[in-house]
Every structure is written in structure tokens, then in C-alpha cells.
Motif scaffolding. Sequence first.
Motif, PDB file in Angstrom:
ATOM      1  N   CYS A 145     -15.435 -14.630 -13.474  1.00  0.00           N
ATOM      2  CA  CYS A 145     -15.801 -14.610 -12.056  1.00  0.00           C
ATOM      3  C   CYS A 145     -14.925 -13.576 -11.332  1.00  0.00           C
ATOM      4  O   CYS A 145     -13.708 -13.508 -11.562  1.00  0.00           O
ATOM      5  N   PRO A 146     -15.512 -12.763 -10.454  1.00  0.00           N
ATOM      6  CA  PRO A 146     -14.720 -11.740  -9.747  1.00  0.00           C
ATOM      7  C   PRO A 146     -13.817 -12.352  -8.677  1.00  0.00           C
ATOM      8  O   PRO A 146     -13.952 -13.529  -8.325  1.00  0.00           O
ATOM      9  N   THR A 189     -24.129 -20.343 -14.154  1.00  0.00           N
ATOM     10  CA  THR A 189     -24.855 -19.074 -14.268  1.00  0.00           C
ATOM     11  C   THR A 189     -24.494 -18.136 -13.122  1.00  0.00           C
ATOM     12  O   THR A 189     -24.889 -16.971 -13.124  1.00  0.00           O
ATOM     13  N   THR A 190     -23.780 -18.646 -12.117  1.00  0.00           N
ATOM     14  CA  THR A 190     -23.261 -17.833 -11.017  1.00  0.00           C
ATOM     15  C   THR A 190     -21.875 -18.348 -10.644  1.00  0.00           C
ATOM     16  O   THR A 190     -21.488 -19.458 -11.032  1.00  0.00           O
ATOM     17  N   CYS A 191     -21.143 -17.542  -9.904  1.00  0.00           N
ATOM     18  CA  CYS A 191     -19.846 -17.967  -9.370  1.00  0.00           C
ATOM     19  C   CYS A 191     -20.017 -18.298  -7.891  1.00  0.00           C
ATOM     20  O   CYS A 191     -20.833 -17.691  -7.193  1.00  0.00           O
ATOM     21  N   THR A 240     -14.207 -15.438  -5.756  1.00  0.00           N
ATOM     22  CA  THR A 240     -15.169 -16.448  -6.220  1.00  0.00           C
ATOM     23  C   THR A 240     -14.481 -17.378  -7.209  1.00  0.00           C
ATOM     24  O   THR A 240     -13.344 -17.143  -7.635  1.00  0.00           O
ATOM     25  N   TYR A 241     -15.203 -18.440  -7.616  1.00  0.00           N
ATOM     26  CA  TYR A 241     -14.660 -19.366  -8.604  1.00  0.00           C
ATOM     27  C   TYR A 241     -15.801 -20.060  -9.345  1.00  0.00           C
ATOM     28  O   TYR A 241     -16.955 -20.029  -8.915  1.00  0.00           O
ATOM     29  N   SER A 242     -15.459 -20.711 -10.446  1.00  0.00           N
ATOM     30  CA  SER A 242     -16.429 -21.511 -11.204  1.00  0.00           C
ATOM     31  C   SER A 242     -15.690 -22.630 -11.912  1.00  0.00           C
ATOM     32  O   SER A 242     -14.664 -22.393 -12.553  1.00  0.00           O
ATOM     33  N   SER A 243     -16.219 -23.844 -11.795  1.00  0.00           N
ATOM     34  CA  SER A 243     -15.613 -24.993 -12.475  1.00  0.00           C
ATOM     35  C   SER A 243     -16.524 -25.576 -13.550  1.00  0.00           C
ATOM     36  O   SER A 243     -16.111 -26.451 -14.306  1.00  0.00           O
ATOM     37  N   ARG A 284     -22.313 -17.210 -16.933  1.00  0.00           N
ATOM     38  CA  ARG A 284     -23.240 -16.490 -17.810  1.00  0.00           C
ATOM     39  C   ARG A 284     -24.440 -16.044 -16.973  1.00  0.00           C
ATOM     40  O   ARG A 284     -25.447 -16.746 -16.877  1.00  0.00           O
ATOM     41  N   PRO A 285     -24.363 -14.867 -16.349  1.00  0.00           N
ATOM     42  CA  PRO A 285     -25.447 -14.441 -15.448  1.00  0.00           C
ATOM     43  C   PRO A 285     -26.752 -14.140 -16.164  1.00  0.00           C
ATOM     44  O   PRO A 285     -27.816 -14.168 -15.545  1.00  0.00           O
ATOM     45  N   ASP A 286     -26.698 -13.846 -17.458  1.00  0.00           N
ATOM     46  CA  ASP A 286     -27.908 -13.450 -18.179  1.00  0.00           C
ATOM     47  C   ASP A 286     -28.466 -14.559 -19.055  1.00  0.00           C
ATOM     48  O   ASP A 286     -29.346 -14.325 -19.872  1.00  0.00           O
TER      49      ASP A 286
END
Length: 230
Positions: free
Chosen positions: A177-178, A189-191, A181-184, A163-165
Motif C-alpha cells: 500500500c502506498p 484488493t484496494t488500500c 493509505t493502509y490495509s488490514s 492485490r489490485p489485479d
Amino acid sequence: MLFRSGKYASTMGNVNASACRLCDKGTYSTPGLEECQLCSEGTYSSLTGATALSQCQNCPVGSTSGPGSLVKSDCVCARGYTGSSENCKMCPQNTYKDNVGEGPCLLCPLHSNSSEGSALIADCECQSGYAKNGDVCQSCPPGTYISSSSCAPCQICEPGQYRPDCRGDQSGMCQICPAGTYSSSSLATTCTNCTNNTISSPGSIADGCQCKAGYTISNGACVACEVGTY
């Protein structure tokens, strides 16, 4: 007996008119009352034998007094006002004063503002991007945003999203996430970028980063394939 206005009987049940006494300064009595009443808060009376509440005079604008006040000098600056009793002025913007008297107006806490004449620290409202923590205004930490003047958790996103915003007073929206990149974390708020020589598909979690074509895993890192291999 019926008591005349401005008077009272010092002895209960006394029917002798000569027993009636004039009400003291700071009080008044209307017909039929057995006791003198105090002038109300914010007023005063220097009269003896006042016959109506209207004979209790109002304190100057911005000042107040206790019940039963006798003279104008009993009036002091009210909450939200400062100066002398005869010249009380509203506290300026971004200040407040929560007591009566000639004391100064106090500055609102850092990152907060108030309107003229504020009487409480609670009247100091946080500036945009800050939320209340007791009497202090603070920026919300990562993973939260301002909701109803307090920090609230960002809406949970699926792994592989962020959630970048979600910051300030914006709750934001979950985004994928593009690639690369990744997110766990559900509150990301960023990947995070994949490590060197790895790639991932959009919406990947941590183990979604794989070695690029022409590279292989060795001792936990992706290294180039040896000559003649792939």
C-alpha cells in the motif's frame, strides 16, 4: 441344429427346420443364432427375415431411434439437433438440446456460450470473467478470481499489502500500500485512505496512520496545533 440367417426357432431344442420362423421387422439373425437380434439404436428395418445387421438402415443424419425400430418415421432428432425427423439440423451456437425429438434448442444461461450441436447445458461455457455456479455463470466476488472455471480465493497478502489485479481470470500479485493509505485485510484488493490530516508510511496497517506534522490527536481526530505549539 444350425439356424439359417434371418430365422429363429420358436421352441428351444426344436430340430425341425419347419419350426424356424422369419425374424420380425426391426430385427435380424445371422447363421447359428437362436434368437433374432434387435436393430441397434439409430437404425431401423422394415424387412422381415433380415439376415445381417447391415440390413438395418441408418437414420438420417442428426436423427436417432430406439433399438428394434421398424420404419424411417421412428427416427427422431437426436440430442443437439432440432427440426423434423427427415431434416434435423444442429442447434445453433449458444444453444443446446438435451433430449430427443422435435423440441426446440434452448438458450445457454446468461454469460455463457456453446458451439453448434451442443447436447448438454454443461456444453455452455462461461464467458471470460465469469465462473460456473451450478448451471449459472457469475462474476467472482471481491477477493476471488476465476481458476479452472470456478471462483478461488486470492492468494493471501500480508497486512499493509493488496492485490489490485486479483479479479476476472487473473490472480494478481501482492503490492505494498502506498504512503497515506493502509490495509488490514489479507484479501484486500484496494488500500484505504488515511483519514483527514493523517499520513502513513508505505505498507501500513490501520494504526499506521498518524497525525501530520503540525497536527495533534484530539477526541479521536487530528486537529491543528494551537498557535505557539507544535
